[in-house]
Scaffold this motif. Structure first.
Motif, short mmCIF file in Angstrom:
data_model
loop_
_atom_site.label_atom_id
_atom_site.label_comp_id
_atom_site.label_asym_id
_atom_site.label_seq_id
_atom_site.Cartn_x
_atom_site.Cartn_y
_atom_site.Cartn_z
N THR A 1 0.85 -1.19 0.00
CA THR A 1 0.00 0.00 0.00
C THR A 1 0.89 1.24 0.00
O THR A 1 2.09 1.15 -0.17
N ALA A 2 0.29 2.39 0.22
CA ALA A 2 1.02 3.65 0.22
C ALA A 2 1.39 4.06 1.65
O ALA A 2 0.64 3.82 2.60
N GLY B 1 0.40 6.05 7.47
CA GLY B 1 0.43 7.18 8.39
C GLY B 1 -0.94 7.50 8.95
O GLY B 1 -1.08 7.78 10.15
N ARG B 2 -1.95 7.44 8.11
CA ARG B 2 -3.32 7.71 8.59
C ARG B 2 -3.75 6.66 9.60
O ARG B 2 -4.37 6.98 10.62
N ALA B 3 -3.43 5.40 9.31
CA ALA B 3 -3.80 4.32 10.24
C ALA B 3 -3.06 4.47 11.57
O ALA B 3 -3.64 4.27 12.64
N CYS B 4 -1.80 4.84 11.51
CA CYS B 4 -1.03 5.07 12.74
C CYS B 4 -1.65 6.20 13.55
O CYS B 4 -1.77 6.11 14.78
N GLY C 1 4.69 11.94 12.34
CA GLY C 1 3.73 12.58 13.23
C GLY C 1 3.49 11.73 14.45
O GLY C 1 3.96 10.60 14.55
N TYR C 2 2.72 12.29 15.39
CA TYR C 2 2.33 11.53 16.57
C TYR C 2 1.14 12.22 17.21
O TYR C 2 1.18 13.43 17.47
#
Length: 133
Positions: A77-78, A83-86, A108-109
């Motif tokens: 995947t991308a 990042g969105r899922a994290c 990010g966090y």
């Protein structure tokens, strides 16, 4: 539920962790004290893609990091989707999204006070957070 560490509040979705709040707090305390490297709390992860990302995050050993791209490659995947899922991780710390970094930045966090908190968690684990500043 809220847990406190490093003078910061972290929100954990207690409905996703099948343990008492006392047990969750005890394990977080052991982690911060350097006495625990993994959480052995039963966690219900989201279904579908978010659950696949959570499984990849849980597989990252204490003191190590993976990039969003590494996880994206593993899931075909991308990186931005990873990042969105994290960022939507309902149980940070327990599912260690702080161990996922950008290729040339911390990324990010969403827990604690953001990136300073992520850096502090990585430093606690002995991971090289300076290489991704």
């Amino acid at each position: 539920m809220h847990v406190e560490l490093f003078d910061r509040t972290v929100e954990l979705d207690a409905d996703r962790v099948r343990a008492s709040e006392d047990e969750i707090r005890a394990q977080v305390g052991e982690y911060v004290a350097g006495e625990r490297r993994t959480f052995d709390l039963p966690v219900t992860t989201p279904e579908g893609f978010a659950g696949e990302v959570a499984a990849e995050m849980r597989a990252i050993p204490y003191g190590e990091t993976r990039t969003y791209g590494d996880i994206a490659d593993a899931l075909d995947t991308a990186a931005v989707a990873v990042g969105r899922a994290c960022g939507a991780n309902p149980v940070p710390l327990v599912v260690p999204c702080h161990r996922v970094v950008g290729a040339d930045s911390l990324g990010g966090y969403s827990a604690g006070d953001g990136l300073p908190f992520k850096r502090r968690l990585l430093e606690l684990e002995g991971a090289d957070a300076s290489a991704t500043e």
